[in-house]
Design an enzyme around this catalytic site. Structure first.
Site, PDB file in Angstrom:
ATOM      1  N   TYR A 199      16.334 -66.393 -40.439  1.00 27.48           N
ATOM      2  CA  TYR A 199      16.330 -66.903 -39.004  1.00 27.48           C
ATOM      3  C   TYR A 199      16.677 -68.337 -39.071  1.00 27.48           C
ATOM      4  O   TYR A 199      17.401 -68.964 -38.524  1.00 27.48           O
ATOM      5  CB  TYR A 199      14.898 -66.726 -38.708  1.00 27.48           C
ATOM      6  N   SER A 208      15.930 -75.017 -34.591  1.00 30.97           N
ATOM      7  CA  SER A 208      14.744 -74.891 -34.867  1.00 30.97           C
ATOM      8  C   SER A 208      14.448 -75.691 -36.037  1.00 30.97           C
ATOM      9  O   SER A 208      14.961 -75.930 -36.906  1.00 30.97           O
ATOM     10  CB  SER A 208      14.410 -73.379 -35.224  1.00 30.97           C
TER      11      SER A 208
END
Length: 247
Positions: free
Chosen positions: A156, A143
């Site tokens: 995350y 990400s």
């Protein structure tokens, strides 16, 4: 005299029944690969994906597998080998997201996030390192938030930072095997995983972070996955940000 037909390449796509995983599976099937779709729990969604890919002419099988379970990860690769003869491409797109400020984040949520995103990547990549054939490719989904450092994303982003490290190091450990290992790091993409829990104003703000002023689509990411799985043989050990220029 007829020319021998090259054996069909085989791809495993985890998280392949929805979002980026599904679009990547569709693209690889369209590229001519036989595809094993791994999914966690939604049988109906998985079968709908299989039916759609088969209707488009693809060769595809769905396997229910929790990627954070050691036995399930091993069985997934065994199924691919028994069904199609081997594994050439692994796209590890399975993952979960939990968003809260760090001070409010629950330990159970943190542990679940890292069990799926980090342990799952470790187990799938370990099987890939042992079983992917020469000429193959391993593609992990990371990400861009690792670099964007957005509030509420700390746990995350930390899990995806671990994915980046695993990717870079595994590429070096596979020296001499003719196997590439890369990570694709999307920015905001219009998937259920991204849109869940966000109001319209938040989505619009995140969409305009990049100069193209839109959210990415699963198809945008699948194009890069397809390239890394096929012609992109000179790209190795990289984390490729696919985010419209947000960073």
């Amino acid at each position: 005299m007829t020319t021998p037909t090259a054996p069909r390449r085989v791809a495993i796509v985890t998280g392949g029944s929805r979002g980026i995983g599904r679009q990547s599976a569709e693209r690889l099937a369209a590229d001519g690969l036989a595809v094993i779709i791994a999914y966690a729990s939604n049988d109906r969604e998985a079968q709908e994906t299989v039916a759609a890919l088969q209707a488009a002419g693809g060769t595809v099988t769905a396997v229910r597998a929790e990627v954070s379970d050691e036995g399930a990860a091993e069985a997934l690769f065994t199924t691919a080998e028994q069904t199609y003869g081997g594994v050439d491409v692994v796209v590890h797109a399975a993952g979960i997201m939990r968003l809260k400020p760090l001070a409010e984040f629950q330990v159970d949520d943190f542990d679940r996030l890292h069990r799926v995103n980090v342990r799952g990547t470790f187990l799938v990549n370990r099987q890939a390192a042992r079983r992917v054939r020469a000429g193959g490719a391993v593609i992990n989904l990371s990400s861009s938030v690792v670099e964007l450092a957005l509030p509420t994303y700390a746990p995350y982003a930390a899990s995806k930072g671990a994915v980046d490290a695993l990717t870079r190091i595994l590429s070096k450990e596979l020296r001499g095997r003719d196997i590439t290992v890369n990570a694709v790091a999307p920015g905001p993409v219009a998937t259920d995983l991204f849109l869940d829990g966000k109001d319209e104003a938040t989505v619009e703000r995140l969409a305009k972070m990049n100069p193209l002023e839109r959210l990415g689509t699963p198809g945008d990411i699948a194009e890069v996955v397809s390239f890394l799985a096929g012609p992109g043989r000179w790209i190795n050990g990289q984390v490729i940000r696919v985010n419209g220029g947000a960073i």
